[in-house]
Design a protein around this motif. Structure first.
Motif, short mmCIF file in Angstrom:
data_model
loop_
_atom_site.label_atom_id
_atom_site.label_comp_id
_atom_site.label_asym_id
_atom_site.label_seq_id
_atom_site.Cartn_x
_atom_site.Cartn_y
_atom_site.Cartn_z
N THR A 77 -1.93 -5.07 -5.99
CA THR A 77 -0.89 -4.22 -5.40
C THR A 77 -0.34 -3.23 -6.42
O THR A 77 -0.35 -2.02 -6.18
N LEU A 78 0.13 -3.73 -7.54
CA LEU A 78 0.75 -2.86 -8.54
C LEU A 78 -0.27 -1.99 -9.27
O LEU A 78 -0.10 -0.77 -9.38
N LEU A 79 -1.35 -2.61 -9.76
CA LEU A 79 -2.35 -1.86 -10.53
C LEU A 79 -3.47 -1.27 -9.67
O LEU A 79 -4.24 -0.43 -10.15
N GLY A 80 -3.56 -1.70 -8.42
CA GLY A 80 -4.56 -1.15 -7.50
C GLY A 80 -6.00 -1.46 -7.86
O GLY A 80 -6.90 -0.69 -7.54
N LEU A 81 -6.26 -2.61 -8.49
CA LEU A 81 -7.62 -2.94 -8.92
C LEU A 81 -8.51 -3.43 -7.78
O LEU A 81 -9.73 -3.38 -7.89
N GLY A 82 -7.92 -3.92 -6.70
CA GLY A 82 -8.71 -4.34 -5.55
C GLY A 82 -9.67 -5.48 -5.84
O GLY A 82 -10.80 -5.47 -5.36
N VAL A 83 -9.23 -6.45 -6.61
CA VAL A 83 -10.10 -7.56 -6.98
C VAL A 83 -10.38 -8.45 -5.76
O VAL A 83 -11.50 -8.92 -5.57
N TRP A 84 -9.38 -8.69 -4.91
CA TRP A 84 -9.58 -9.42 -3.66
C TRP A 84 -8.56 -8.94 -2.65
O TRP A 84 -7.55 -8.33 -2.98
N ASP A 85 -8.87 -9.22 -1.38
CA ASP A 85 -7.99 -8.81 -0.28
C ASP A 85 -8.16 -9.80 0.87
O ASP A 85 -9.22 -9.86 1.49
N TYR A 86 -7.15 -10.60 1.10
CA TYR A 86 -7.18 -11.58 2.18
C TYR A 86 -6.43 -11.08 3.43
O TYR A 86 -6.10 -11.87 4.29
N SER A 87 -6.19 -9.79 3.51
CA SER A 87 -5.38 -9.28 4.62
C SER A 87 -6.03 -9.51 5.98
O SER A 87 -5.34 -9.54 7.00
N ALA A 88 -7.33 -9.71 6.04
CA ALA A 88 -8.01 -9.98 7.30
C ALA A 88 -7.92 -11.46 7.68
O ALA A 88 -8.24 -11.82 8.82
N ASN A 89 -7.48 -12.31 6.76
CA ASN A 89 -7.38 -13.74 7.04
C ASN A 89 -6.03 -14.06 7.67
O ASN A 89 -5.01 -13.47 7.33
N ALA A 90 -6.05 -15.02 8.57
CA ALA A 90 -4.83 -15.42 9.29
C ALA A 90 -3.78 -15.97 8.33
O ALA A 90 -4.11 -16.65 7.36
N PHE A 91 -2.54 -15.64 8.62
CA PHE A 91 -1.37 -16.16 7.91
C PHE A 91 -1.37 -15.84 6.41
O PHE A 91 -0.84 -16.60 5.61
N ASN A 92 -1.96 -14.70 6.06
CA ASN A 92 -1.98 -14.31 4.65
C ASN A 92 -0.59 -13.82 4.23
O ASN A 92 0.22 -13.43 5.06
N ILE A 93 -0.35 -13.85 2.94
CA ILE A 93 0.88 -13.30 2.37
C ILE A 93 0.49 -12.10 1.54
O ILE A 93 -0.17 -12.24 0.50
N ALA A 94 0.86 -10.93 2.01
CA ALA A 94 0.61 -9.66 1.33
C ALA A 94 -0.86 -9.45 1.00
O ALA A 94 -1.20 -8.71 0.09
N GLY A 95 -1.75 -10.12 1.72
CA GLY A 95 -3.18 -10.00 1.47
C GLY A 95 -3.65 -10.70 0.21
O GLY A 95 -4.82 -10.59 -0.15
N GLN A 96 -2.76 -11.43 -0.45
CA GLN A 96 -3.08 -12.03 -1.75
C GLN A 96 -3.38 -13.52 -1.69
O GLN A 96 -4.12 -14.03 -2.52
N VAL A 97 -2.80 -14.23 -0.76
CA VAL A 97 -3.08 -15.65 -0.55
C VAL A 97 -3.17 -15.91 0.94
O VAL A 97 -2.61 -15.16 1.75
N CYS A 98 -3.88 -16.98 1.28
CA CYS A 98 -3.99 -17.38 2.68
C CYS A 98 -4.28 -18.88 2.73
O CYS A 98 -4.75 -19.45 1.74
N PRO A 99 -4.01 -19.51 3.87
CA PRO A 99 -4.23 -20.96 3.97
C PRO A 99 -5.67 -21.37 3.69
O PRO A 99 -5.90 -22.42 3.08
N LEU A 100 -6.65 -20.57 4.11
CA LEU A 100 -8.05 -20.93 3.88
C LEU A 100 -8.33 -21.10 2.39
O LEU A 100 -8.92 -22.11 1.97
N PHE A 101 -7.90 -20.16 1.57
CA PHE A 101 -8.18 -20.26 0.15
C PHE A 101 -7.29 -21.30 -0.54
O PHE A 101 -7.70 -21.91 -1.52
N SER A 102 -6.11 -21.54 0.00
CA SER A 102 -5.30 -22.63 -0.54
C SER A 102 -6.00 -23.97 -0.30
O SER A 102 -5.97 -24.85 -1.16
N LEU A 103 -6.66 -24.10 0.86
CA LEU A 103 -7.44 -25.31 1.14
C LEU A 103 -8.63 -25.41 0.19
O LEU A 103 -8.94 -26.49 -0.32
N ILE A 104 -9.27 -24.27 -0.07
CA ILE A 104 -10.38 -24.27 -1.03
C ILE A 104 -9.89 -24.70 -2.42
O ILE A 104 -10.55 -25.49 -3.10
N TRP A 105 -8.69 -24.22 -2.83
CA TRP A 105 -8.14 -24.63 -4.14
C TRP A 105 -7.87 -26.13 -4.14
O TRP A 105 -8.05 -26.79 -5.17
N LEU A 106 -7.43 -26.66 -3.01
CA LEU A 106 -7.20 -28.11 -2.92
C LEU A 106 -8.51 -28.86 -3.09
O LEU A 106 -8.59 -29.83 -3.86
#
Length: 129
Positions: A77-106
């Motif tokens: 967002t700040l630097l505009g590097l576009g490393v990842w974008d979860y905005s298409a995933n359900a229940f994302n927060i600012a396109g930066q995190v989403c439940p699917l990837f939180s489950l993957i981290w678990l």
């Protein structure tokens, strides 16, 4: 000696994370070396606590998701590097995190914590020699 232990863990985690990301999506970004190493070091610290094993997994996943949110806000967002974008995933927060990837981290926290628990006594023995 703790400094050497933590530096080793940081670089190991950074290398593992970047390798996993290359396997998953075919590329990585230099910033993921920094973020991945930091997350693994935090996981290593979590693994040394006295909470139950399942709590270590959960705390690790929440910690990684939190690091992902803040690093994403800075990098994407700040630097505009576009490393990842979860905005298409359900229940994302600012396109930066989403439940699917939180489950993957678990799910990744299970072998990650196991690796940390294996490495801790090994490194401490090696560094005391």
């Amino acid at each position: 000696m703790i400094f050497i232990e933590y530096v080793f863990i940081y670089f190991l985690g950074a290398s593992i994370y970047c390798s996993l990301e290359i396997l998953y999506r075919g590329w990585t970004h230099w910033s993921m070396f920094i973020v991945g190493g930091g997350c693994f070091l935090l996981m290593y610290l979590i693994s040394g606590t006295t909470v139950p094993l399942w709590s270590k997994w959960l705390i690790s996943a929440v910690t990684i998701s939190t690091v992902e949110l803040f690093s994403g806000l800075i990098l994407n967002t700040l630097l505009g590097l576009g490393v990842w974008d979860y905005s298409a995933n359900a229940f994302n927060i600012a396109g930066q995190v989403c439940p699917l990837f939180s489950l993957i981290w678990l799910l990744l926290s299970v072998p990650g914590i196991a690796l940390c628990l294996y490495l801790r006594p090994l490194l401490q023995r090696l560094l005391q020699a």
